[in-house]
Write a protein that holds these residues in place. Structure first.
Motif, PDB file in Angstrom:
ATOM      1  N   SER A 124      52.169  21.578  20.635  1.00  0.00           N
ATOM      2  CA  SER A 124      51.813  22.998  20.670  1.00  0.00           C
ATOM      3  C   SER A 124      51.776  23.470  22.121  1.00  0.00           C
ATOM      4  N   ALA A 125      52.227  24.692  22.347  1.00  0.00           N
ATOM      5  CA  ALA A 125      52.239  25.249  23.702  1.00  0.00           C
ATOM      6  C   ALA A 125      50.885  25.819  24.092  1.00  0.00           C
ATOM      7  N   VAL A 126      49.907  25.731  23.220  1.00  0.00           N
ATOM      8  CA  VAL A 126      48.590  26.293  23.494  1.00  0.00           C
ATOM      9  C   VAL A 126      47.849  25.418  24.503  1.00  0.00           C
ATOM     10  N   PRO A 127      47.442  25.952  25.665  1.00  0.00           N
ATOM     11  CA  PRO A 127      46.670  25.179  26.659  1.00  0.00           C
ATOM     12  C   PRO A 127      45.218  25.064  26.211  1.00  0.00           C
ATOM     13  N   LEU A 128      44.964  24.151  25.309  1.00  0.00           N
ATOM     14  CA  LEU A 128      43.669  24.080  24.627  1.00  0.00           C
ATOM     15  C   LEU A 128      42.507  23.883  25.592  1.00  0.00           C
ATOM     16  N   VAL A 129      42.628  22.944  26.542  1.00  0.00           N
ATOM     17  CA  VAL A 129      41.530  22.650  27.456  1.00  0.00           C
ATOM     18  C   VAL A 129      41.217  23.875  28.323  1.00  0.00           C
TER      19      VAL A 129
ATOM     20  N   VAL B 264      39.256  26.272  26.237  1.00  0.00           N
ATOM     21  CA  VAL B 264      37.903  25.773  25.969  1.00  0.00           C
ATOM     22  C   VAL B 264      37.018  25.962  27.205  1.00  0.00           C
ATOM     23  N   LEU B 265      37.556  25.645  28.390  1.00  0.00           N
ATOM     24  CA  LEU B 265      36.788  25.813  29.623  1.00  0.00           C
ATOM     25  C   LEU B 265      36.454  27.282  29.864  1.00  0.00           C
ATOM     26  N   MET B 266      37.403  28.157  29.604  1.00  0.00           N
ATOM     27  CA  MET B 266      37.136  29.588  29.741  1.00  0.00           C
ATOM     28  C   MET B 266      36.044  30.014  28.762  1.00  0.00           C
ATOM     29  N   GLY B 267      36.132  29.511  27.534  1.00  0.00           N
ATOM     30  CA  GLY B 267      35.132  29.851  26.533  1.00  0.00           C
ATOM     31  C   GLY B 267      33.744  29.391  26.933  1.00  0.00           C
ATOM     32  N   LEU B 268      33.645  28.181  27.483  1.00  0.00           N
ATOM     33  CA  LEU B 268      32.347  27.659  27.917  1.00  0.00           C
ATOM     34  C   LEU B 268      31.758  28.521  29.031  1.00  0.00           C
ATOM     35  N   ASN B 269      32.588  28.881  30.010  1.00  0.00           N
ATOM     36  CA  ASN B 269      32.111  29.726  31.111  1.00  0.00           C
ATOM     37  C   ASN B 269      31.611  31.071  30.599  1.00  0.00           C
ATOM     38  N   ILE B 270      32.334  31.653  29.671  1.00  0.00           N
ATOM     39  CA  ILE B 270      31.956  32.967  29.144  1.00  0.00           C
ATOM     40  C   ILE B 270      30.683  32.863  28.302  1.00  0.00           C
TER      41      ILE B 270
ATOM     42  N   GLY C 118      45.448  27.347  34.980  1.00  0.00           N
ATOM     43  CA  GLY C 118      45.187  26.305  33.993  1.00  0.00           C
ATOM     44  C   GLY C 118      46.347  26.073  33.053  1.00  0.00           C
ATOM     45  N   ARG C 119      46.983  27.128  32.594  1.00  0.00           N
ATOM     46  CA  ARG C 119      48.095  26.970  31.644  1.00  0.00           C
ATOM     47  C   ARG C 119      49.232  26.157  32.238  1.00  0.00           C
ATOM     48  N   VAL C 120      49.548  26.418  33.503  1.00  0.00           N
ATOM     49  CA  VAL C 120      50.665  25.729  34.159  1.00  0.00           C
ATOM     50  C   VAL C 120      50.312  24.278  34.456  1.00  0.00           C
ATOM     51  N   VAL C 121      49.121  24.066  35.024  1.00  0.00           N
ATOM     52  CA  VAL C 121      48.722  22.711  35.423  1.00  0.00           C
ATOM     53  C   VAL C 121      48.484  21.831  34.199  1.00  0.00           C
ATOM     54  N   GLU C 122      47.849  22.371  33.164  1.00  0.00           N
ATOM     55  CA  GLU C 122      47.590  21.580  31.959  1.00  0.00           C
ATOM     56  C   GLU C 122      48.891  21.152  31.288  1.00  0.00           C
ATOM     57  N   GLU C 123      49.878  22.015  31.291  1.00  0.00           N
ATOM     58  CA  GLU C 123      51.165  21.679  30.683  1.00  0.00           C
ATOM     59  C   GLU C 123      51.794  20.463  31.356  1.00  0.00           C
ATOM     60  N   GLN C 124      51.665  20.349  32.673  1.00  0.00           N
ATOM     61  CA  GLN C 124      52.274  19.253  33.414  1.00  0.00           C
ATOM     62  C   GLN C 124      51.440  17.976  33.352  1.00  0.00           C
ATOM     63  N   LEU C 125      50.128  18.098  33.408  1.00  0.00           N
ATOM     64  CA  LEU C 125      49.266  16.917  33.483  1.00  0.00           C
ATOM     65  C   LEU C 125      48.868  16.376  32.115  1.00  0.00           C
ATOM     66  N   GLY C 126      48.876  17.212  31.102  1.00  0.00           N
ATOM     67  CA  GLY C 126      48.325  16.804  29.823  1.00  0.00           C
ATOM     68  C   GLY C 126      46.836  17.087  29.792  1.00  0.00           C
ATOM     69  N   ARG C 127      46.257  17.070  28.634  1.00  0.00           N
ATOM     70  CA  ARG C 127      44.875  17.528  28.467  1.00  0.00           C
ATOM     71  C   ARG C 127      43.852  16.642  29.155  1.00  0.00           C
ATOM     72  N   VAL C 128      43.971  15.343  28.994  1.00  0.00           N
ATOM     73  CA  VAL C 128      42.957  14.441  29.553  1.00  0.00           C
ATOM     74  C   VAL C 128      42.976  14.479  31.070  1.00  0.00           C
ATOM     75  N   ARG C 129      44.157  14.366  31.668  1.00  0.00           N
ATOM     76  CA  ARG C 129      44.259  14.392  33.131  1.00  0.00           C
ATOM     77  C   ARG C 129      43.826  15.749  33.687  1.00  0.00           C
ATOM     78  N   PHE C 130      44.159  16.812  32.975  1.00  0.00           N
ATOM     79  CA  PHE C 130      43.773  18.148  33.432  1.00  0.00           C
ATOM     80  C   PHE C 130      42.259  18.302  33.424  1.00  0.00           C
TER      81      PHE C 130
END
Length: 307
Positions: free
Chosen positions: A66-71, A74-80, A170-182
């Motif tokens: 999925s192209a959705v940057p889930l992490v 989630v981080l944005m949601g937690l901050n808000i 976040g969208r760009v970096v997460e796509e390259q690193l994967g969720r755990v590394r991001f």
């Protein structure tokens, strides 16, 4: 002579004459999965998926289906969510903000820390054992009408700017690193920013995801260089972050910005240049070592403050 009746191996009550082209077991329409030639059964499809090596990025992150940057979301949601909690309970900032050292009197009033403490006053902050502030403070932001370091009005723009930057980077970096590394990058950058605040300005209170965001900016720069992208636009982008860090030094925590930037750069360099044959182990070891160094710095600073 009548032909033998064949039934689906998973649904014995269903008569069928179609078999899996791989294992030759008979399958009904519910169990059929289209293949290049004929049909496969459910088990053969699962076995085939397990044998296919999952695609990974240059940095070892699994390519998400999925192209959705889930992490990131989630981080944005937690901050808000935490910000909304601040609006209801403003005391959350004092209780969980990144405070290095302060004194709390018997009346609950907070005072500037003095070496050795004062009888009857409690030492609070990281120096008082509240290490959780190193991370909880990075999920807090200035309330509406608040000011950065008590001078320039900033208020709700604080979280708006940080969430906008997190959404873009976040969208760009997460796509390259994967969720755990991001996620590891984000948390370590946030921690690195708080640690530098503790080392340089332990007597103040700071809040905000800026350290983590600056870490993502550094990661974007390292990723772009590693992938051989045109660096002209990337250089201008990072220069903008550095200029903002200098310009805002008078009314924001430049220590948090710089700490996050340096930590994010170190983490991503480990991600980007770890040898492919043992990439995951080297990346994990690098994050563990960096975490240990940050913890050691906090211990040494605490020792220095307590004399």
């Amino acid at each position: 002579m009548e032909a033998a009746i064949t039934t689906c191996y998973r649904h014995p009550s269903y008569e069928t004459y179609v078999s899996c082209t791989r294992c030759e077991r008979f399958i009904c329409p519910d169990c059929m999965r289209e293949a290049a030639v004929g049909h496969h059964c459910v088990e053969c499809v699962k076995e085939g998926r397990r044998s296919v090596r999952q695609a990974r990025t240059v940095f070892g992150g699994a390519v998400a289906r999925s192209a959705v940057p889930l992490v990131t979301y989630v981080l944005m949601g937690l901050n808000i969510l935490v910000y909304l909690a601040e609006l209801v309970h403003p005391g959350i900032v004092d209780r969980f903000g990144m405070t290095g050292a302060e004194l709390t009197g018997p009346d609950g009033v907070r005072y500037v820390y003095e070496s050795g403490g004062i009888p009857g006053f409690d030492v609070t902050g990281v120096l008082g054992g509240e290490w959780y502030r190193l991370l909880t403070g990075t999920f807090l932001h200035l309330p509406p009408g608040g000011s950065a370091l008590g001078s320039v009005p900033f208020g709700v723009l604080h979280i708006v700017f940080n969430m906008y930057a997190l959404w873009n980077l976040g969208r760009v970096v997460e796509e390259q690193l994967g969720r755990v590394r991001f996620l590891a990058l984000y948390l370590l950058s946030a921690l690195g920013g708080s640690v530098l605040v503790y080392l340089v300005a332990p007597l103040g209170t700071s809040v905000g995801a800026s350290g983590a965001v600056f870490g993502l900016a550094a990661a974007f720069y390292v990723i772009s260089r590693r992938l051989g992208r045109d660096m002209h636009a990337v250089n201008r982008f990072l220069a903008g972050f550095l200029v903002w860090m200098v310009v805002s030094a008078g009314f924001t925590s430049w220590q948090g910005h710089l700490g996050g930037l340096l930590t994010g750069a170190l983490v991503t360099v480990v991600y980007a240049y770890a040898p492919a044959e043992r990439r995951t182990s080297v990346q994990a070891a690098g994050c563990v070592v960096l975490s240990a160094v940050l913890v050691l710095l906090v211990v040494l600073k605490t020792s220095a403050l307590t004399g």
